[in-house]
Design an enzyme around this catalytic site. Structure first.
Site, PDB file in Angstrom:
ATOM      1  N   ASP A 196      -9.380   4.889  -2.399  1.00 27.55           N
ATOM      2  CA  ASP A 196      -8.217   5.170  -3.342  1.00 27.55           C
ATOM      3  C   ASP A 196      -8.622   5.786  -4.473  1.00 27.55           C
ATOM      4  OD1 ASP A 196      -8.931   3.219  -4.905  1.00 27.55           O
ATOM      5  OD2 ASP A 196      -6.876   2.160  -4.793  1.00 27.55           O
ATOM      6  N   GLU A 250       0.738  -1.105  -0.012  1.00 26.73           N
ATOM      7  CA  GLU A 250       0.062   0.063   0.053  1.00 26.73           C
ATOM      8  C   GLU A 250       1.005   1.157   0.127  1.00 26.73           C
ATOM      9  OE1 GLU A 250      -3.110   0.377  -0.510  1.00 26.73           O
ATOM     10  OE2 GLU A 250      -3.778  -1.695  -0.525  1.00 26.73           O
ATOM     11  N   TYR A 260      -5.797   6.558   4.738  1.00 26.04           N
ATOM     12  CA  TYR A 260      -6.228   5.500   3.755  1.00 26.04           C
ATOM     13  C   TYR A 260      -5.475   4.421   4.006  1.00 26.04           C
ATOM     14  CZ  TYR A 260      -5.522   2.562  -0.378  1.00 26.04           C
ATOM     15  OH  TYR A 260      -5.457   1.842  -0.970  1.00 26.04           O
TER      16      TYR A 260
END
Length: 359
Positions: A146, A45, A128
């Site tokens: 996202d 990520e 996030y």
């Protein structure tokens, strides 16, 4: 806004599609497993922020081969990690990566917290990333948005508030359709949908599992969403870089300050980057300008770097901290893209000078 029954149907339809068509990625568990390695999920990520899956793949393999656990990464030398990251861009991510790994190793016994709140407390982990790791690695219900999810949801609900203001409504709509169970699979399914079907240009609505519920499709204008505010022109800056070469085939490299652009990376000595940069070289020599300048676009400005090269005597040491690096191994220095391209420009300029000298 869709009614409750419709939101449940969206999740069901998307998960059924994901079970059949999920992308196979090295950091993912199979659909329904909810048992992905938190280290690999977190690492992927961080790497995927503003970077494509195709670009991340080789870097992810290199990192996990060299540092297979968060403890191994935490013990790595800063310079080694920064060099391994070179070319992936947005170098603050690499510094945050190390800070987070060391916090997990030192403060959590090498085990990632399993909640959004706990993950948010780690260095460099934003909203996030915390949501993505909590959902994908630990099966927690979390709202993961996202750029791909943002686009899918804006179209699904025809949210016409221009970005970035529209992100509040997009997040609320994503929350409304996120299921309590399989939240990680749902997040990854939304990412896949945006990356492969609901693309920015020419979305493949004919094969989309959410087409019956998509307000933008029903309005026959999916590509109009999300609505984006007009972009402002990026400021243009200039700079100078200096290639200082010794007779034994070494070039002088410095390490950029930890804070600032390309922080902590090996680089050529360079001026400030501004409208009128200081063109004073770091030492007296016979300097040649390599053409053309290296053009590079950063997040907030574009840069034209004029590159100058010179040879110095074997006993000359440029001022300040630095190291002599073998030119034959310049590819191993971990130079960021800007300075790797500067090295290429100098190499070409030297070839042309040698060719002209033979004429």
């Amino acid at each position: 806004m869709h009614v409750e029954g419709s939101t449940r149907k969206i999740a069901q339809d998307l998960l059924a599609h994901y079970d059949r068509h999920a992308r196979r990625l090295p950091w993912r568990a199979p659909p329904g497993a909810n048992a992905a390695d938190p280290y690999r999920v977190w690492l992927s990520e961080v790497m995927l922020q503003q970077t494509t899956v195709a670009a991340v793949g080789p870097y992810f393999a290199k990192f996990t081969d060299r540092w297979p656990t968060v403890e191994a990464l935490a013990a790595a030398e800063d310079a080694d990690v920064m060099a391994a990251w070179a070319g992936l861009g947005y170098y603050a991510r690499a510094r945050n990566l190390l800070a987070c790994a060391r916090a997990v190793a030192a403060d959590h016994g090498g085990i990632f917290p399993d909640t959004e709140e706990g993950l948010r407390a780690l260095p460099g982990v934003g909203a996030y990333t915390a949501a993505a790791v909590a959902a994908i690695a630990f099966g927690r219900r979390a709202v993961v948005v996202d750029a791909n999810v943002e686009r899918v949801v804006a179209r699904l609900f025809a949210i016409d508030t221009p970005l970035p203001a529209g992100r509040t409504a997009i997040r609320a709509a994503t929350d409304a359709i996120t299921p309590d169970l399989r939240a990680g699979d749902f997040a990854q399914a939304m990412m896949d949908l945006g990356a492969t079907i609901c693309t920015a240009r020419s979305p493949a609505c004919g094969i989309c599992p959410l087409r019956p519920d998509c307000a933008a499709f029903l309005a026959a204008d999916p590509a109009a969403f999300p609505v984006k505010a007009a972009k402002k022109a990026k400021p243009r800056r200039q700079g100078h870089g200096w290639w200082i070469e010794r007779p034994d085939g070494h070039v002088w490299l410095v390490r950029r300050p930890d804070k600032g652009m390309l922080g902590g990376m090996r680089a050529l000595p360079s001026s400030d980057w501004s409208d009128a940069p200081d063109a004073t070289p770091p030492l007296a020599a016979r300097w040649f300008r390599a053409e053309p300048p290296v053009a590079h676009v950063f997040t907030h400005f574009s840069l034209a770097l004029s590159v100058h090269h010179a040879h110095v005597g074997p006993d000359v040491t440029p001022p300040g901290a630095g190291e002599w690096w073998p030119i034959a191994r310049i590819g191993e220095a971990g130079l960021p893209t800007l300075f790797a391209r500067a090295a290429e420009v100098v190499a070409q300029a030297k070839k042309e000078m040698m060719h002209n000298a033979r004429q």
